[in-house]
Design a protein around this motif. Structure first.
Motif, PDB file in Angstrom:
ATOM      1  N   THR A  39       0.812  -1.225   0.000  1.00 42.86           N
ATOM      2  CA  THR A  39       0.000   0.000   0.000  1.00 42.86           C
ATOM      3  C   THR A  39       0.842   1.270   0.000  1.00 42.86           C
ATOM      4  N   PRO A  40       1.898   1.399   0.816  1.00 39.96           N
ATOM      5  CA  PRO A  40       2.689   2.641   0.775  1.00 39.96           C
ATOM      6  C   PRO A  40       3.298   2.905  -0.612  1.00 39.96           C
ATOM      7  N   LEU A  41       3.823   1.860  -1.254  1.00 40.89           N
ATOM      8  CA  LEU A  41       4.403   2.019  -2.580  1.00 40.89           C
ATOM      9  C   LEU A  41       3.325   2.387  -3.596  1.00 40.89           C
ATOM     10  N   PHE A  42       2.157   1.742  -3.514  1.00 41.11           N
ATOM     11  CA  PHE A  42       1.057   2.059  -4.429  1.00 41.11           C
ATOM     12  C   PHE A  42       0.625   3.511  -4.280  1.00 41.11           C
ATOM     13  N   SER A  43       0.614   4.022  -3.041  1.00 40.11           N
ATOM     14  CA  SER A  43       0.187   5.416  -2.829  1.00 40.11           C
ATOM     15  C   SER A  43       1.136   6.406  -3.504  1.00 40.11           C
ATOM     16  N   LEU A  44       2.356   5.985  -3.782  1.00 38.06           N
ATOM     17  CA  LEU A  44       3.324   6.863  -4.443  1.00 38.06           C
ATOM     18  C   LEU A  44       3.333   6.713  -5.965  1.00 38.06           C
ATOM     19  N   ILE A  45       3.297   5.481  -6.477  1.00 39.93           N
ATOM     20  CA  ILE A  45       3.430   5.307  -7.927  1.00 39.93           C
ATOM     21  C   ILE A  45       2.121   4.963  -8.625  1.00 39.93           C
ATOM     22  N   GLY A  46       1.078   4.582  -7.872  1.00 42.18           N
ATOM     23  CA  GLY A  46      -0.224   4.304  -8.476  1.00 42.18           C
ATOM     24  C   GLY A  46      -0.119   3.342  -9.644  1.00 42.18           C
ATOM     25  N   THR A  47      -0.827   3.656 -10.723  1.00 42.58           N
ATOM     26  CA  THR A  47      -0.832   2.788 -11.899  1.00 42.58           C
ATOM     27  C   THR A  47      -0.039   3.408 -13.050  1.00 42.58           C
ATOM     28  N   TYR A  48       0.949   4.232 -12.749  1.00 44.06           N
ATOM     29  CA  TYR A  48       1.796   4.815 -13.803  1.00 44.06           C
ATOM     30  C   TYR A  48       2.393   3.736 -14.700  1.00 44.06           C
ATOM     31  N   TYR A  49       2.696   2.591 -14.140  1.00 43.53           N
ATOM     32  CA  TYR A  49       3.391   1.531 -14.878  1.00 43.53           C
ATOM     33  C   TYR A  49       2.465   0.366 -15.220  1.00 43.53           C
ATOM     34  N   GLY A  50       1.181   0.501 -14.919  1.00 42.98           N
ATOM     35  CA  GLY A  50       0.201  -0.521 -15.253  1.00 42.98           C
ATOM     36  C   GLY A  50      -0.538  -1.028 -14.038  1.00 42.98           C
ATOM     37  N   PHE A  57      -1.148  -3.275  -8.995  1.00 47.48           N
ATOM     38  CA  PHE A  57      -0.444  -2.235  -9.746  1.00 47.48           C
ATOM     39  C   PHE A  57       0.864  -2.833 -10.237  1.00 47.48           C
ATOM     40  N   ALA A  58       1.432  -2.214 -11.264  1.00 44.83           N
ATOM     41  CA  ALA A  58       2.666  -2.743 -11.842  1.00 44.83           C
ATOM     42  C   ALA A  58       3.866  -1.929 -11.382  1.00 44.83           C
ATOM     43  N   LEU A  59       4.963  -2.614 -11.223  1.00 45.11           N
ATOM     44  CA  LEU A  59       6.230  -1.951 -10.922  1.00 45.11           C
ATOM     45  C   LEU A  59       6.859  -1.502 -12.243  1.00 45.11           C
ATOM     46  N   PRO A  60       7.769  -0.548 -12.211  1.00 46.16           N
ATOM     47  CA  PRO A  60       8.454  -0.162 -13.456  1.00 46.16           C
ATOM     48  C   PRO A  60       9.183  -1.363 -14.051  1.00 46.16           C
ATOM     49  N   ASN A  61       9.286  -1.397 -15.370  1.00 46.87           N
ATOM     50  CA  ASN A  61      10.026  -2.469 -16.026  1.00 46.87           C
ATOM     51  C   ASN A  61      11.338  -1.901 -16.553  1.00 46.87           C
ATOM     52  N   LEU A  62      12.403  -2.096 -15.806  1.00 42.46           N
ATOM     53  CA  LEU A  62      13.732  -1.640 -16.222  1.00 42.46           C
ATOM     54  C   LEU A  62      14.580  -2.809 -16.705  1.00 42.46           C
ATOM     55  N   ASN A  63      13.933  -3.938 -16.978  1.00 43.40           N
ATOM     56  CA  ASN A  63      14.633  -5.108 -17.484  1.00 43.40           C
ATOM     57  C   ASN A  63      14.956  -4.877 -18.959  1.00 43.40           C
ATOM     58  N   TRP A 168      17.777  -3.725 -11.297  1.00 44.17           N
ATOM     59  CA  TRP A 168      17.194  -2.513 -10.730  1.00 44.17           C
ATOM     60  C   TRP A 168      16.084  -2.935  -9.776  1.00 44.17           C
ATOM     61  N   CYS A 169      16.080  -2.369  -8.570  1.00 39.55           N
ATOM     62  CA  CYS A 169      15.079  -2.713  -7.568  1.00 39.55           C
ATOM     63  C   CYS A 169      14.438  -1.443  -7.022  1.00 39.55           C
ATOM     64  N   ILE A 170      13.183  -1.586  -6.584  1.00 40.92           N
ATOM     65  CA  ILE A 170      12.439  -0.476  -6.000  1.00 40.92           C
ATOM     66  C   ILE A 170      12.156  -0.803  -4.540  1.00 40.92           C
ATOM     67  N   ALA A 171      12.337   0.173  -3.665  1.00 39.85           N
ATOM     68  CA  ALA A 171      12.107  -0.031  -2.232  1.00 39.85           C
ATOM     69  C   ALA A 171      10.609   0.022  -1.950  1.00 39.85           C
ATOM     70  N   TYR A 172      10.104  -1.003  -1.274  1.00 37.74           N
ATOM     71  CA  TYR A 172       8.694  -0.981  -0.871  1.00 37.74           C
ATOM     72  C   TYR A 172       8.547  -0.742   0.635  1.00 37.74           C
ATOM     73  N   ALA A 173       9.657  -0.695   1.328  1.00 41.60           N
ATOM     74  CA  ALA A 173       9.644  -0.398   2.769  1.00 41.60           C
ATOM     75  C   ALA A 173      10.805   0.549   3.048  1.00 41.60           C
ATOM     76  N   GLY A 174      10.643   1.364   4.040  1.00 36.79           N
ATOM     77  CA  GLY A 174      11.678   2.335   4.417  1.00 36.79           C
ATOM     78  C   GLY A 174      11.017   3.625   4.853  1.00 36.79           C
ATOM     79  N   ILE A 175      11.629   4.733   4.519  1.00 38.54           N
ATOM     80  CA  ILE A 175      11.108   6.064   4.892  1.00 38.54           C
ATOM     81  C   ILE A 175      10.085   6.502   3.861  1.00 38.54           C
ATOM     82  N   PHE A 176       8.898   6.869   4.322  1.00 35.94           N
ATOM     83  CA  PHE A 176       7.884   7.380   3.387  1.00 35.94           C
ATOM     84  C   PHE A 176       8.220   8.843   3.105  1.00 35.94           C
ATOM     85  N   PRO A 177       8.419   9.194   1.825  1.00 31.34           N
ATOM     86  CA  PRO A 177       8.826  10.567   1.505  1.00 31.34           C
ATOM     87  C   PRO A 177       7.712  11.567   1.795  1.00 31.34           C
TER      88      PRO A 177
END
Length: 180
Positions: A39-50, A57-63, A168-177
């Motif tokens: 949920t915290p990650l979704f609140s930041l990136i939403g469905t920008y990536y699908g 929701f989809a994570l960015p595809n940097l593969n 490439w990895c995206i943080a789903y836990a840590g400090i909420f900006p």
């Protein structure tokens, strides 16, 4: 080591996403993930990536991709966050090739080893693979229709810039900006 911001993307030199003290990471492979679990990650990136925005929701595809900045640089087109552009291969047409010439090596029809081209007579200029000099053909020379043809097979060629394979990895836990 301090915690990353939720949504921060980093490159790692090993083959997996890592979880550590006060942080957890997911690989950026464009995969769908459940909103309820992230949920915290979704609140930041939403469905920008699908994704459908209700259950996933989809994570960015940097593969195999290169990241570019959103917005519009001077003289460049506008890029919207989450937009995928480019192609790893491309087919070039003759109109896309740079203007250039090829030297045509010709010899007199009576040169040693000369072979008349299709539809030519023995006295016309002929291609000579043994010919080391150049005799200018007459200005009114007409080549047979099949003497100058298109070349290539129309197959795509590699269009990737030099790259180094990393994850490439995206943080789903840590400090909420904070916004502000």
């Amino acid at each position: 080591m301090s915690s990353p911001y939720v949504g921060e993307i980093q490159a790692f030199t090993f083959q997996f996403a890592t979880n550590g003290f006060n942080s957890a990471w997911l690989p950026c492979f464009g995969q769908l993930v459940p909103i309820q679990a992230y949920t915290p990650l979704f609140s930041l990136i939403g469905t920008y990536y699908g994704g459908n925005g209700t259950t996933n929701f989809a994570l960015p595809n940097l593969n195999g991709s290169v990241a570019i900045s959103q917005g519009q640089g001077l003289g460049l087109q506008n890029y919207v966050i989450g937009e995928a552009v480019g192609s790893p291969t491309v087919n070039l047409s003759s109109t896309e090739m740079a203007i250039h010439t090829h030297a045509l090596q010709l010899g007199a029809g009576n040169a040693p080893n000369a072979a008349p081209g299709p539809g030519t007579s023995q006295t016309m200029v002929a291609i000579d693979p043994q010919f080391n000099g150049f005799i200018a053909p007459p200005g009114n020379l007409t080549l047979a229709a099949n003497a100058v043809t298109l070349t290539g097979q129309g197959l795509p060629h590699d269009n990737m810039q030099p790259t180094q394979a990393i994850i490439w990895c995206i943080a789903y836990a840590g400090i909420f900006p904070s916004f502000g």
